[in-house]
Design a protein around this motif. Structure first.
Motif, PDB file in Angstrom:
ATOM      1  N   UNK A 244       0.827  -1.208   0.000  1.00 31.17           N
ATOM      2  CA  UNK A 244       0.000   0.000   0.000  1.00 31.17           C
ATOM      3  C   UNK A 244       0.862   1.259   0.000  1.00 31.17           C
ATOM      4  N   UNK A 245       1.938   1.257   0.763  1.00 33.73           N
ATOM      5  CA  UNK A 245       2.824   2.426   0.772  1.00 33.73           C
ATOM      6  C   UNK A 245       3.409   2.668  -0.616  1.00 33.73           C
ATOM      7  N   UNK A 246       3.775   1.594  -1.301  1.00 32.59           N
ATOM      8  CA  UNK A 246       4.307   1.731  -2.655  1.00 32.59           C
ATOM      9  C   UNK A 246       3.225   2.221  -3.609  1.00 32.59           C
ATOM     10  N   UNK A 247       2.015   1.672  -3.488  1.00 32.43           N
ATOM     11  CA  UNK A 247       0.912   2.093  -4.357  1.00 32.43           C
ATOM     12  C   UNK A 247       0.575   3.563  -4.140  1.00 32.43           C
ATOM     13  N   UNK A 248       0.583   3.999  -2.905  1.00 31.13           N
ATOM     14  CA  UNK A 248       0.295   5.412  -2.621  1.00 31.13           C
ATOM     15  C   UNK A 248       1.361   6.319  -3.219  1.00 31.13           C
ATOM     16  N   UNK A 249       2.605   5.848  -3.238  1.00 28.87           N
ATOM     17  CA  UNK A 249       3.675   6.647  -3.823  1.00 28.87           C
ATOM     18  C   UNK A 249       3.559   6.697  -5.340  1.00 28.87           C
ATOM     19  N   UNK A 250       3.090   5.614  -5.952  1.00 35.58           N
ATOM     20  CA  UNK A 250       2.822   5.638  -7.392  1.00 35.58           C
ATOM     21  C   UNK A 250       1.865   6.780  -7.728  1.00 35.58           C
ATOM     22  N   UNK A 251       0.890   6.984  -6.879  1.00 34.24           N
ATOM     23  CA  UNK A 251      -0.121   8.010  -7.146  1.00 34.24           C
ATOM     24  C   UNK A 251       0.422   9.429  -6.998  1.00 34.24           C
ATOM     25  N   UNK A 252       1.581   9.593  -6.350  1.00 31.76           N
ATOM     26  CA  UNK A 252       2.148  10.937  -6.214  1.00 31.76           C
ATOM     27  C   UNK A 252       2.489  11.529  -7.583  1.00 31.76           C
ATOM     28  N   UNK A 253       3.139  10.717  -8.431  1.00 34.17           N
ATOM     29  CA  UNK A 253       3.496  11.222  -9.761  1.00 34.17           C
ATOM     30  C   UNK A 253       2.248  11.469 -10.601  1.00 34.17           C
ATOM     31  N   UNK A 254       1.226  10.639 -10.420  1.00 37.58           N
ATOM     32  CA  UNK A 254      -0.036  10.854 -11.131  1.00 37.58           C
ATOM     33  C   UNK A 254      -0.656  12.180 -10.694  1.00 37.58           C
ATOM     34  N   UNK A 255      -0.661  12.407  -9.388  1.00 37.53           N
ATOM     35  CA  UNK A 255      -1.272  13.634  -8.863  1.00 37.53           C
ATOM     36  C   UNK A 255      -0.491  14.878  -9.290  1.00 37.53           C
ATOM     37  N   UNK A 256       0.799  14.711  -9.575  1.00 37.95           N
ATOM     38  CA  UNK A 256       1.603  15.851 -10.023  1.00 37.95           C
ATOM     39  C   UNK A 256       1.071  16.451 -11.317  1.00 37.95           C
ATOM     40  N   UNK A 257       0.346  15.653 -12.099  1.00 37.44           N
ATOM     41  CA  UNK A 257      -0.187  16.147 -13.365  1.00 37.44           C
ATOM     42  C   UNK A 257      -1.416  17.031 -13.177  1.00 37.44           C
ATOM     43  N   UNK A 258      -2.164  16.818 -12.119  1.00 38.14           N
ATOM     44  CA  UNK A 258      -3.392  17.594 -11.911  1.00 38.14           C
ATOM     45  C   UNK A 258      -3.249  18.620 -10.793  1.00 38.14           C
ATOM     46  N   UNK A 259      -2.251  18.449  -9.936  1.00 36.50           N
ATOM     47  CA  UNK A 259      -2.004  19.408  -8.857  1.00 36.50           C
ATOM     48  C   UNK A 259      -0.511  19.744  -8.824  1.00 36.50           C
ATOM     49  N   UNK A 260       0.012  20.312  -9.905  1.00 33.17           N
ATOM     50  CA  UNK A 260       1.467  20.491  -9.990  1.00 33.17           C
ATOM     51  C   UNK A 260       2.042  21.432  -8.934  1.00 33.17           C
ATOM     52  N   UNK A 261       1.345  22.508  -8.615  1.00 33.70           N
ATOM     53  CA  UNK A 261       1.883  23.447  -7.631  1.00 33.70           C
ATOM     54  C   UNK A 261       2.021  22.777  -6.268  1.00 33.70           C
ATOM     55  N   UNK A 262       1.001  22.023  -5.865  1.00 33.13           N
ATOM     56  CA  UNK A 262       1.055  21.317  -4.587  1.00 33.13           C
ATOM     57  C   UNK A 262       2.163  20.276  -4.587  1.00 33.13           C
ATOM     58  N   UNK A 263       2.356  19.615  -5.725  1.00 33.12           N
ATOM     59  CA  UNK A 263       3.408  18.600  -5.821  1.00 33.12           C
ATOM     60  C   UNK A 263       4.780  19.232  -5.607  1.00 33.12           C
ATOM     61  N   UNK A 264       5.051  20.335  -6.294  1.00 32.05           N
ATOM     62  CA  UNK A 264       6.371  20.956  -6.159  1.00 32.05           C
ATOM     63  C   UNK A 264       6.586  21.523  -4.758  1.00 32.05           C
ATOM     64  N   UNK A 265       5.518  21.950  -4.100  1.00 29.63           N
ATOM     65  CA  UNK A 265       5.657  22.445  -2.732  1.00 29.63           C
ATOM     66  C   UNK A 265       6.087  21.327  -1.786  1.00 29.63           C
ATOM     67  N   UNK A 266       5.692  20.086  -2.102  1.00 29.82           N
ATOM     68  CA  UNK A 266       6.028  18.934  -1.255  1.00 29.82           C
ATOM     69  C   UNK A 266       7.314  18.239  -1.683  1.00 29.82           C
ATOM     70  N   UNK A 267       7.894  18.656  -2.781  1.00 31.13           N
ATOM     71  CA  UNK A 267       9.001  17.914  -3.378  1.00 31.13           C
ATOM     72  C   UNK A 267      10.146  17.617  -2.403  1.00 31.13           C
ATOM     73  N   UNK A 268      10.573  18.566  -1.563  1.00 32.76           N
ATOM     74  CA  UNK A 268      11.718  18.271  -0.682  1.00 32.76           C
ATOM     75  C   UNK A 268      11.476  17.127   0.291  1.00 32.76           C
ATOM     76  N   UNK A 269      10.230  16.818   0.604  1.00 33.66           N
ATOM     77  CA  UNK A 269       9.949  15.768   1.593  1.00 33.66           C
ATOM     78  C   UNK A 269       9.636  14.418   0.956  1.00 33.66           C
ATOM     79  N   UNK A 270       9.683  14.325  -0.370  1.00 34.21           N
ATOM     80  CA  UNK A 270       9.323  13.086  -1.051  1.00 34.21           C
ATOM     81  C   UNK A 270      10.485  12.092  -1.042  1.00 34.21           C
ATOM     82  N   UNK A 271      10.187  10.797  -1.254  1.00 28.09           N
ATOM     83  CA  UNK A 271      11.265   9.811  -1.384  1.00 28.09           C
ATOM     84  C   UNK A 271      12.187  10.173  -2.544  1.00 28.09           C
TER      85      UNK A 271
END
Length: 460
Positions: A244-271
């Motif tokens: 599940x942790x791996x599956x949730x991380x897969x969705x991070x890159x997917x979400x980057x396409x629809x919420x790019x600003x939020x994704x980049x704001x979180x980038x420093x804390x990502x794996x």
């Protein structure tokens, strides 16, 4: 419900409808380019069902000249989406064009192209402490790239998306990632199950069918090493504690396409590495998430099976008999069934699927309205092709081109050059709309594909 369209198109037997209805098969591809279904029959069937609108999976990038009907080999998008027989479903897991292989040279997302002129964007990615400018030495994963515009960094995805939404006409752009994020709990549950089953199988290919690549936070992407690690998983040296942790991380890159600003704001804390969903799983989700009914509220899946219509282009559908595309390869079909089998067994939201692949390249035979002479010349070809019979289209067109190719415009011949994409040669071209020459609708898709394959052979 779209199962009835198989009867309209005469494809019920080809789709294995009885096996799908009985559940003995969970995925059957039907490449319309290998069947004698008239082009006009398909277009009329789509016109008759306002809820049914097959996706045309184009890429993130430059659609301005596509919408204007002056994009050379990409004009099939104009014919399909501008004609109202499909809509652009934008796939964003692509890479910027670069000096090395692997970038998207067709849509060129690392640049802005308008009226045939290309402006190369300054591109930036994360280096662990901040965003640094990158050269064009390597292709970069678009969701993790920012571009400098007017002195400000803008997510590359957002830059192109806003330009697409501003285009006039019938272009109903939708993000491929949007239905995945709208159904994120379901998609995460599905991927969790598939990862757990892949680990139990002990088959490396089972992981590659789900997660094909890994991307570093600096935007560089490559094939990955994914394997079980105790009760968790290890991806390129990084440990994920559970499926599940791996599956949730897969969705991070997917979400980057629809919420790019939020994704980049979180980038420093990502794996340090992010798993990238495979194309095989993506294709299954196209059908299961009902992308062929883009305006219909979510509900129960079609019963007894899903009939998913999809406009595929050069890679996905190809042009038989010269190229069949990746979706109908035996190895791909095995992978797709390996994914759909457990999903159909375990999820009420999943049903067996007939994946009806419509070859978009057939519309490369429709010249722009700015080239009326091409329309007349191609009508002559179509008369010869129709007179020769369904299996002779390729050879008939090869013979015809031997004596007639110089009668066609440079623009039309240029559509078939290998490796070509949205033109960026600086040549000014007037806006146009694709024109269906006399006899085009009467061609079967098998005949149209055979003709396009011959054009590629001679002019590519």
């Amino acid at each position: 419900m779209t199962a009835h369209i198989l009867d309209t198109l005469g494809l019920r037997e080809a789709a294995g409808a009885e096996a799908l209805a009985a559940g003995t098969k969970t995925f059957v591809p039907v490449h319309v380019g290998t069947h004698d279904v008239p082009v006009g029959t398909v277009l009329d069937a789509l016109d008759a069902d306002p809820a049914l609108l097959p996706p045309r999976t184009g890429h993130l990038g430059n659609w301005e000249d596509i919408a204007a009907g002056r994009s050379g080999p990409m004009d099939f998008n104009t014919a399909i989406c501008g004609g109202g027989w499909g809509y652009p479903l934008i796939y964003g897991f692509t890479r910027t064009e670069a000096e090395t292989e692997g970038g998207d040279e067709a849509y060129q997302p690392g640049s802005l192209i308008d009226q045939g002129k290309r402006h190369t964007l300054p591109l930036y990615t994360w280096d662990g402490t901040g965003f640094v400018r990158r050269d064009r030495g390597k292709a970069l994963f678009c969701p993790l790239v920012q571009a400098e515009v007017d002195g400000q960094l803008v997510p590359l995805v957002e830059l192109h998306w806003q330009r697409m939404l501003a285009l006039p006409g019938r272009y109903r752009f939708k993000q491929w990632a949007a239905p995945l994020t709208a159904n994120a709990p379901l998609v995460t549950d599905m991927l969790t199950l598939l990862l757990e089953q892949a680990a139990a199988q002990g088959r490396n290919q089972a992981f590659a069918e789900l997660i094909s690549q890994a991307v570093r936070l600096d935007g560089e992407v490559a094939r990955c090493d994914l394997r079980p690690d105790g009760t968790g998983y290890r991806l390129d040296g990084h440990h994920y504690p559970s499926a599940r942790a791996l599956a949730e991380t897969v969705m991070l890159a997917v979400r980057a396409l629809v919420e790019p600003a939020e994704f980049f704001a979180r980038l420093p804390e990502l794996p340090p590495v992010l798993p990238v969903m495979s194309l095989q799983l993506t294709n299954v989700l196209f059908a299961l998430l009902d992308t062929h009914h883009p305006d219909t509220p979510a509900g129960a899946p079609e019963s007894p099976f899903i009939t998913h219509l999809h406009w595929g282009a050069r890679a996905m559908a190809g042009c038989p008999p010269r190229r069949g595309g990746y979706l109908s390869r035996r190895s791909t079909v095995r992978s797709l069934r390996a994914i759909t089998d457990p999903l159909v067994r375990h999820f009420d939201e999943a049903s067996p699927t007939a994946f009806v692949l419509l070859p978009a390249q057939a519309f490369m035979l429709c010249p722009p309205s700015t080239s009326p002479d091409d329309t007349e010349v191609l009508a002559e070809l179509f008369r010869s092709v129709r007179a020769a019979g369904p299996e002779a289209s390729y050879d008939t067109t090869l013979t015809w081109l031997d004596g007639n190719r110089d009668r066609l415009s440079d623009y039309l011949r240029g559509r078939f050059r290998a490796g070509s994409g949205v033109p960026a040669d600086g040549t000014p071209r007037d806006p146009a709309v694709p024109v269906q020459p006399e006899g085009f609708r009467e061609l079967t898709f098998r005949q149209a594909c055979g003709a396009v394959a011959a054009f590629e052979e001679v002019l590519g």
